[in-house]
Scaffold this active site. Sequence first.
Site, PDB file in Angstrom:
ATOM      1  N   TRP A 109      15.131  16.317 -19.434  1.00  0.00           N
ATOM      2  CA  TRP A 109      14.137  15.316 -19.039  1.00  0.00           C
ATOM      3  C   TRP A 109      12.832  15.432 -19.802  1.00  0.00           C
ATOM      4  O   TRP A 109      12.186  14.434 -20.106  1.00  0.00           O
ATOM      5  CB  TRP A 109      13.895  15.345 -17.523  1.00  0.00           C
ATOM      6  CG  TRP A 109      15.039  14.717 -16.780  1.00  0.00           C
ATOM      7  CD1 TRP A 109      15.904  15.353 -15.922  1.00  0.00           C
ATOM      8  CD2 TRP A 109      15.487  13.354 -16.840  1.00  0.00           C
ATOM      9  NE1 TRP A 109      16.860  14.459 -15.454  1.00  0.00           N
ATOM     10  CE2 TRP A 109      16.624  13.234 -15.997  1.00  0.00           C
ATOM     11  CE3 TRP A 109      15.058  12.214 -17.531  1.00  0.00           C
ATOM     12  CZ2 TRP A 109      17.321  12.031 -15.822  1.00  0.00           C
ATOM     13  CZ3 TRP A 109      15.738  11.015 -17.346  1.00  0.00           C
ATOM     14  CH2 TRP A 109      16.856  10.934 -16.514  1.00  0.00           C
ATOM     15  N   ASP A 179       5.682  16.190 -14.507  1.00  0.00           N
ATOM     16  CA  ASP A 179       6.774  15.488 -13.847  1.00  0.00           C
ATOM     17  C   ASP A 179       7.390  16.457 -12.843  1.00  0.00           C
ATOM     18  O   ASP A 179       7.989  17.456 -13.231  1.00  0.00           O
ATOM     19  CB  ASP A 179       7.803  15.061 -14.906  1.00  0.00           C
ATOM     20  CG  ASP A 179       9.031  14.373 -14.308  1.00  0.00           C
ATOM     21  OD1 ASP A 179       9.114  14.259 -13.065  1.00  0.00           O
ATOM     22  OD2 ASP A 179       9.908  13.959 -15.092  1.00  0.00           O
ATOM     23  N   LYS A 203      15.054  12.370  -5.368  1.00  0.00           N
ATOM     24  CA  LYS A 203      15.677  13.697  -5.385  1.00  0.00           C
ATOM     25  C   LYS A 203      15.419  14.413  -4.057  1.00  0.00           C
ATOM     26  O   LYS A 203      16.318  14.929  -3.447  1.00  0.00           O
ATOM     27  CB  LYS A 203      15.155  14.521  -6.564  1.00  0.00           C
ATOM     28  CG  LYS A 203      15.286  13.828  -7.932  1.00  0.00           C
ATOM     29  CD  LYS A 203      16.569  14.119  -8.691  1.00  0.00           C
ATOM     30  CE  LYS A 203      16.880  13.084  -9.752  1.00  0.00           C
ATOM     31  NZ  LYS A 203      16.075  13.171 -10.962  1.00  0.00           N
TER      32      LYS A 203
HETATM   33  C1  LIG Z   1      15.982  12.348 -12.467  1.00  0.00           C
HETATM   34  C2  LIG Z   1      14.774  12.670 -13.267  1.00  0.00           C
HETATM   35  C3  LIG Z   1      14.081  11.698 -14.043  1.00  0.00           C
HETATM   36  C4  LIG Z   1      14.561  10.259 -14.167  1.00  0.00           C
HETATM   37  O1  LIG Z   1      13.852   9.466 -13.293  1.00  0.00           O
HETATM   38  P1  LIG Z   1      14.043   7.893 -13.121  1.00  0.00           P
HETATM   39  O2  LIG Z   1      13.397   7.634 -11.799  1.00  0.00           O
HETATM   40  O3  LIG Z   1      15.504   7.612 -13.128  1.00  0.00           O
HETATM   41  O4  LIG Z   1      13.320   7.225 -14.215  1.00  0.00           O
HETATM   42  C5  LIG Z   1      12.931  12.087 -14.682  1.00  0.00           C
HETATM   43  N1  LIG Z   1      12.461  13.347 -14.599  1.00  0.00           N
HETATM   44  C6  LIG Z   1      13.087  14.292 -13.885  1.00  0.00           C
HETATM   45  C7  LIG Z   1      12.540  15.672 -13.823  1.00  0.00           C
HETATM   46  C8  LIG Z   1      14.264  13.985 -13.198  1.00  0.00           C
HETATM   47  O5  LIG Z   1      14.888  14.932 -12.483  1.00  0.00           O
END
Ligand SMILES: *Cc1c(COP(=O)(O)O)cnc(C)c1O
Length: 371
Positions: A109, A179, A203
Site C-alpha cells: 500500500w 495511512d 478494515k
Molecule cells: C486496504 C488499504 C487501502 C486501500 O483503500 P481503499 O479504501 O480501497 O482506497 C489503502 N491503504 C491501506 C493501508 C489499506 O489497508
Amino acid sequence: MLDAVRLRNARNFSGGPGALPETILQQLHESMLCVPEVGMSVLGISHRSEWFAAVVAEAQRNVRTLLGLPDGYHVLFLQGGATQQFFTFPMAFSRPDGPSPEYLHTGYWSGKALAAAASRHRIEVAWSGKDAGFKVLPRARDLTLSPEAPYFHYISNETVDGVQFQETMGRDDVPRLCDMSSDFLSRPCEAQRYDLIYAHAQKNLGPAGVTIVVIREALMDKVPPGHLPEFMDYRTHAAAHSIYNTPPVFAIYAVMLATRWLRDDVGGLDKMDAINRRKAELLYAAVDGSDGFYRGRADAAYRSIMNVVFNMATPELEKQFLQASAQAGFSGLNGHRSVGGMRASLYNGVTIEAVEALVQFMHDFRKRHCV
Ligand SMILES: *Cc1c(COP(=O)(O)O)cnc(C)c1O
C-alpha cells in the site's frame, strides 16, 4: 439458519472489508428497517436531518475521545477511500518547484501511495524494504530525513505484507502524514504528533464508503486559497462538518456505532490493544510452534498485530488448507492476490474465541498432514 450465519460472521478473517462485532451488525440490521429515535429506515433519512447531524457530531466526538485528540484538529468523514487521499494530499501540500515530500516504501500500500504522488510530482523515497521482500521495517533512529520536505508519509500497518510499526516515524518539524487504514483505533497512537491521519472504515470500523481524516488545522491552512478545486480542499469539508454534499449516511452511522462500542463496551484503545495483542500472540504462537509447517512471512520483530501473513511448504498444501478451512466455516484466509499464501486479519471485530477456533483448526490440519 441464523446460527450458521452467526458462525460464518464470527469466523471471518477477511483482509477487508473486515469482520464487525455482532452487536454492531445487530444494530445495523435493525436500522435498515427502523432507527428507533426516528422511526424509519436509516437508508431513507435525510443527511440534512437533525438526527444525522447528531450522528456525525457523536462520531467525531468519539474519535476525539478515543485518540485523546487536543484542540486544533478537525475530524472529517470523506469519500473516495484511502486511494483518494493518496492523490489529494500531494496536490494540497507539495509544489512542483518546491522540495520533495518524503515517503517510506514498506509494502504494497505504501507503494500505491508513493506511485500516486509520483505521477504528478517529484518525491523522495527515504527508505525502501523492496529488496528485503517487505519483511522488515526501518527503525526511527536509522532514518535520515530532510527538514525541508513539505511532508513525510508512511503507512502504520502494511495490510498485505503483514508488517506494522510499533513507533511513530518521521520528524516533529515536518508535517507527518500517515495511512492508518488497517490499524486505526485498534490501539493507541500519538495522535498529537501527526498532522494528517487517514483511514477508511472498512478494515476496523464499518462498511466501505467512508474515510476518516484527522487533520491539523495548521496544515489545512497551509494550502493557498484557490489552489485546489473547492471540493478537494479539506477546509470545505471541515466548514461543512462533513455534510457538504450527500455523505454516506449509513457508513457514517456504522462508524458512530463502532466508535461508541469501542468507548463504552471495550473501554478505550488500551483495552482494545490488549485484546488485539492477545489474538496475535495466540496465532503467532501457533505458527511459530508448528515446526515449520506454517511459516510466518514477516521478520518476527516487525510483524503485524492486525494481519498475520503466513505460508506453507507448497502452493498445493496452501490450497488444501484454504479449502478445508472454508469447509470448517472460516473465510477470508487467503493472502492478498499480489502475494498469495494465507492471511488472517485480526481486526477489532474478530473475537479471541474466533482466533482460538482457528488455532485449533490449524493444529488439527497439521496433525492430519504430518506423517
Ligand atoms: C486496504 C488499504 C487501502 C486501500 O483503500 P481503499 O479504501 O480501497 O482506497 C489503502 N491503504 C491501506 C493501508 C489499506 O489497508
